[in-house]
Design a protein around this motif. Structure first.
Motif, PDB file in Angstrom:
ATOM      1  N   ILE A  97      -7.861  62.756 -25.051  1.00  0.00           N
ATOM      2  CA  ILE A  97      -7.699  63.975 -24.136  1.00  0.00           C
ATOM      3  C   ILE A  97      -8.746  64.952 -24.477  1.00  0.00           C
ATOM      4  CG2 ILE A  97      -6.250  65.892 -23.753  1.00  0.00           C
ATOM      5  CD1 ILE A  97      -3.894  63.904 -24.143  1.00  0.00           C
ATOM      6  N   VAL A  98      -9.234  65.258 -25.578  1.00  0.00           N
ATOM      7  CA  VAL A  98     -10.215  66.405 -25.878  1.00  0.00           C
ATOM      8  C   VAL A  98     -11.476  65.931 -25.603  1.00  0.00           C
ATOM      9  CG1 VAL A  98     -11.186  67.724 -27.700  1.00  0.00           C
ATOM     10  CG2 VAL A  98      -8.673  67.391 -27.691  1.00  0.00           C
ATOM     11  N   ARG A  99     -11.942  64.601 -25.960  1.00  0.00           N
ATOM     12  CA  ARG A  99     -13.510  64.360 -25.752  1.00  0.00           C
ATOM     13  C   ARG A  99     -13.790  63.898 -24.232  1.00  0.00           C
ATOM     14  NH1 ARG A  99     -13.966  67.012 -29.625  1.00  0.00           N
ATOM     15  NH2 ARG A  99     -14.605  66.447 -31.720  1.00  0.00           N
ATOM     16  N   ARG A 100     -12.703  63.307 -23.578  1.00  0.00           N
ATOM     17  CA  ARG A 100     -13.184  62.897 -22.247  1.00  0.00           C
ATOM     18  C   ARG A 100     -13.081  64.484 -21.592  1.00  0.00           C
ATOM     19  NH1 ARG A 100     -13.868  57.636 -21.055  1.00  0.00           N
ATOM     20  NH2 ARG A 100     -13.299  55.999 -22.676  1.00  0.00           N
ATOM     21  N   ASN A 101     -11.864  65.091 -21.346  1.00  0.00           N
ATOM     22  CA  ASN A 101     -11.603  66.123 -20.767  1.00  0.00           C
ATOM     23  C   ASN A 101     -12.134  66.078 -19.390  1.00  0.00           C
ATOM     24  OD1 ASN A 101     -11.177  68.900 -20.626  1.00  0.00           O
ATOM     25  ND2 ASN A 101     -13.306  69.581 -21.065  1.00  0.00           N
ATOM     26  N   ASN A 102     -11.355  65.279 -18.542  1.00  0.00           N
ATOM     27  CA  ASN A 102     -11.685  65.348 -17.239  1.00  0.00           C
ATOM     28  C   ASN A 102     -10.149  65.772 -16.472  1.00  0.00           C
ATOM     29  OD1 ASN A 102     -10.056  62.603 -17.301  1.00  0.00           O
ATOM     30  ND2 ASN A 102     -12.024  61.868 -17.715  1.00  0.00           N
ATOM     31  N   LYS A 103     -10.127  65.267 -15.227  1.00  0.00           N
ATOM     32  CA  LYS A 103      -8.860  65.891 -14.591  1.00  0.00           C
ATOM     33  C   LYS A 103      -7.648  64.809 -14.728  1.00  0.00           C
ATOM     34  CE  LYS A 103     -10.196  63.320 -10.337  1.00  0.00           C
ATOM     35  NZ  LYS A 103     -10.340  63.366  -8.714  1.00  0.00           N
ATOM     36  N   TRP A 104      -8.040  63.649 -15.026  1.00  0.00           N
ATOM     37  CA  TRP A 104      -7.202  62.675 -15.562  1.00  0.00           C
ATOM     38  C   TRP A 104      -6.513  63.032 -16.670  1.00  0.00           C
ATOM     39  CZ3 TRP A 104      -5.193  60.240 -11.432  1.00  0.00           C
ATOM     40  CH2 TRP A 104      -6.133  60.034 -10.413  1.00  0.00           C
ATOM     41  N   ARG A 106      -6.554  65.581 -18.356  1.00  0.00           N
ATOM     42  CA  ARG A 106      -5.881  66.880 -18.335  1.00  0.00           C
ATOM     43  C   ARG A 106      -4.558  66.628 -17.699  1.00  0.00           C
ATOM     44  NH1 ARG A 106     -10.997  69.028 -17.470  1.00  0.00           N
ATOM     45  NH2 ARG A 106     -10.670  68.737 -14.729  1.00  0.00           N
ATOM     46  N   PHE A 107      -4.201  65.809 -16.601  1.00  0.00           N
ATOM     47  CA  PHE A 107      -3.170  65.517 -15.853  1.00  0.00           C
ATOM     48  C   PHE A 107      -1.966  64.871 -16.925  1.00  0.00           C
ATOM     49  CE2 PHE A 107      -0.543  62.363 -13.979  1.00  0.00           C
ATOM     50  CZ  PHE A 107       0.294  63.177 -12.951  1.00  0.00           C
ATOM     51  N   ILE A 108      -2.794  64.004 -17.891  1.00  0.00           N
ATOM     52  CA  ILE A 108      -1.864  63.323 -18.663  1.00  0.00           C
ATOM     53  C   ILE A 108      -1.564  64.327 -19.771  1.00  0.00           C
ATOM     54  CG2 ILE A 108      -1.928  61.468 -20.348  1.00  0.00           C
ATOM     55  CD1 ILE A 108      -3.773  59.953 -18.761  1.00  0.00           C
ATOM     56  N   PHE A 109      -2.073  65.120 -20.198  1.00  0.00           N
ATOM     57  CA  PHE A 109      -1.789  66.239 -21.251  1.00  0.00           C
ATOM     58  C   PHE A 109      -0.699  66.824 -20.599  1.00  0.00           C
ATOM     59  CE2 PHE A 109      -2.588  70.089 -23.513  1.00  0.00           C
ATOM     60  CZ  PHE A 109      -2.126  69.635 -24.545  1.00  0.00           C
ATOM     61  N   LEU A 110      -0.819  67.450 -19.345  1.00  0.00           N
ATOM     62  CA  LEU A 110       0.205  68.223 -18.887  1.00  0.00           C
ATOM     63  C   LEU A 110       1.581  67.463 -18.633  1.00  0.00           C
ATOM     64  CD1 LEU A 110      -1.683  70.045 -16.135  1.00  0.00           C
ATOM     65  CD2 LEU A 110      -0.974  70.925 -18.215  1.00  0.00           C
ATOM     66  N   PHE A 111       1.404  66.016 -18.278  1.00  0.00           N
ATOM     67  CA  PHE A 111       2.540  65.170 -18.249  1.00  0.00           C
ATOM     68  C   PHE A 111       3.263  64.924 -19.326  1.00  0.00           C
ATOM     69  CE2 PHE A 111       4.249  60.864 -18.274  1.00  0.00           C
ATOM     70  CZ  PHE A 111       5.043  60.969 -17.090  1.00  0.00           C
ATOM     71  N   TYR A 112       2.495  64.811 -20.563  1.00  0.00           N
ATOM     72  CA  TYR A 112       3.076  64.926 -21.856  1.00  0.00           C
ATOM     73  C   TYR A 112       3.800  66.238 -22.292  1.00  0.00           C
ATOM     74  CZ  TYR A 112       0.254  60.735 -23.234  1.00  0.00           C
ATOM     75  OH  TYR A 112      -0.308  59.511 -23.313  1.00  0.00           O
ATOM     76  N   LEU A 113       3.143  67.252 -22.071  1.00  0.00           N
ATOM     77  CA  LEU A 113       3.837  68.543 -22.265  1.00  0.00           C
ATOM     78  C   LEU A 113       5.245  68.697 -21.421  1.00  0.00           C
ATOM     79  CD1 LEU A 113       0.884  71.088 -22.467  1.00  0.00           C
ATOM     80  CD2 LEU A 113       2.004  69.767 -24.524  1.00  0.00           C
ATOM     81  N   ALA A 114       5.149  68.367 -20.112  1.00  0.00           N
ATOM     82  CA  ALA A 114       6.412  68.549 -19.197  1.00  0.00           C
ATOM     83  C   ALA A 114       7.401  67.548 -19.840  1.00  0.00           C
ATOM     84  CB  ALA A 114       5.861  68.033 -17.715  1.00  0.00           C
ATOM     85  N   GLY A 115       7.169  66.694 -20.385  1.00  0.00           N
ATOM     86  CA  GLY A 115       8.096  65.727 -21.043  1.00  0.00           C
ATOM     87  C   GLY A 115       8.850  66.478 -22.018  1.00  0.00           C
ATOM     88  N   GLY A 155       2.909  65.634 -30.250  1.00  0.00           N
ATOM     89  CA  GLY A 155       1.794  65.189 -31.287  1.00  0.00           C
ATOM     90  C   GLY A 155       0.367  65.463 -30.647  1.00  0.00           C
ATOM     91  N   SER A 156       0.479  65.481 -29.329  1.00  0.00           N
ATOM     92  CA  SER A 156      -0.868  65.396 -28.641  1.00  0.00           C
ATOM     93  C   SER A 156      -1.073  66.894 -28.580  1.00  0.00           C
ATOM     94  CB  SER A 156      -0.662  64.964 -27.071  1.00  0.00           C
ATOM     95  OG  SER A 156      -0.315  63.575 -27.244  1.00  0.00           O
ATOM     96  N   LEU A 157      -0.245  67.770 -28.347  1.00  0.00           N
ATOM     97  CA  LEU A 157      -0.307  69.197 -28.440  1.00  0.00           C
ATOM     98  C   LEU A 157      -0.947  69.654 -29.837  1.00  0.00           C
ATOM     99  CD1 LEU A 157      -0.103  71.880 -27.550  1.00  0.00           C
ATOM    100  CD2 LEU A 157       2.253  72.049 -28.220  1.00  0.00           C
ATOM    101  N   LEU A 158      -0.424  69.160 -30.989  1.00  0.00           N
ATOM    102  CA  LEU A 158      -0.980  69.188 -32.166  1.00  0.00           C
ATOM    103  C   LEU A 158      -2.490  68.831 -32.618  1.00  0.00           C
ATOM    104  CD1 LEU A 158       0.421  70.842 -34.891  1.00  0.00           C
ATOM    105  CD2 LEU A 158       0.770  68.449 -35.697  1.00  0.00           C
TER     106      LEU A 158
END
Length: 278
Positions: A97-104, A106-115, A155-158
């Motif tokens: 998530i950090v190293r690629r940092n594209n729209k996909w 970022r969407f996956i990261f927001l999806f994790y946080l929404a869960g 975990g992803s947020l951390l």
């Protein structure tokens, strides 16, 4: 009063306040351990009195006459395997998530946080039906899968917060030397994530070790489940075996305290670094 005197008074008041809070939080642990060495009659007679002798009958009964040893093993299996799977999967997810940092990503990261915002009770019944469909209901595989998938958001947020503070130039140098992407992560990046990994191990491991709802609902009845579930069996509607409850609670506290003592330095460092870098 001088500025130095005010500062000294403020530090003293802060120390006294912290001491009182520490005593309040420590007293339940002290009360539980103290009561574990008393008979049920002594506890019922005077709960806050110190034990008159070092009574070990409750521990002996739990470990020899009940299913508690199997419950201890189940708790260890659930906690250790789930934590190892989390350490294997979640750091790589945060790294991508950090190293690629594209729209996909970022969407996956927001999806994790929404869960993380959906309460477990809202999807509990569909989840159990899914476990039955895949043959994971009624065994240890089901809770392990749920623990791993349920911890990806936190975990992803951390890890993403911590990874932002690691210079990418280190990875670029390894890439020039011919190291693969997986080699860069596991040999160079992952060792730098030690404090963050320790924080996740302590927080998630403590949650898994003390979890009651998931093992109670998923694991089969009539057989040993986990330590927390077995302890709850001694709480009755009209009477309770407090000697067994406190003895079981004391046995469940020991592994947690040992792990926390060894990982305390990394745990505090990981939380502080993640908060600053995030």
């Amino acid at each position: 009063m001088t500025i130095q005197g005010r500062k000294r008074l403020l530090d003293t008041l802060l120390f006294l306040f912290t001491l009182v809070v520490a005593i309040i939080f420590f007293f339940p642990i002290f009360f539980s351990v103290m009561s574990a060495f008393k008979t049920n009659g002594e506890i019922m007679k005077d709960a806050i009195a110190l034990p008159t002798s070092l009574y070990l009958g409750s521990f002996k009964y739990l470990l020899t006459e009940t299913q508690f040893p199997r419950a201890i093993l189940n708790s260890l299996i659930l906690t250790v395997i789930a934590i190892l799977a989390q350490v294997l999967v979640i750091p790589m997810a945060g790294y991508a998530i950090v190293r690629r940092n594209n729209k996909w990503t970022r969407f996956i990261f927001l999806f994790y946080l929404a869960g993380m915002m959906i309460p477990f009770q809202a999807y509990m019944l569909p989840l159990f039906k899914e476990l039955k469909m895949f043959g994971m209901y009624g065994n240890l595989v089901g809770p392990i899968v749920i623990y791993v998938s349920g911890s990806v958001g936190f975990g992803s947020l951390l890890y993403t917060s911590f990874l932002k503070g690691i210079p990418i130039e280190i990875e670029e140098a390894a890439d020039i030397d011919g190291c693969s992407r997986y080699g860069i992560f596991w040999r160079i990046v992952f060792p730098l994530l030690g404090p963050c990994t320790a924080s996740m191990v302590v927080l998630n491991g403590l949650g898994i070790w003390n979890d009651y709802l998931m093992p109670m609902l998923v694991l089969p009845s009539g057989r040993a489940k986990t330590m927390v579930v077995e302890i709850f069996k001694y709480i009755g509607e009209f009477s309770s075996r407090w000697d067994m409850i406190f003895a079981g609670t004391t046995l469940s506290i020991i592994p947690v305290m040992i792990v926390f003592v060894f990982l305390q330095k990394y745990f505090v460092k990981g939380i502080a670094s993640g908060a600053i870098k995030g």
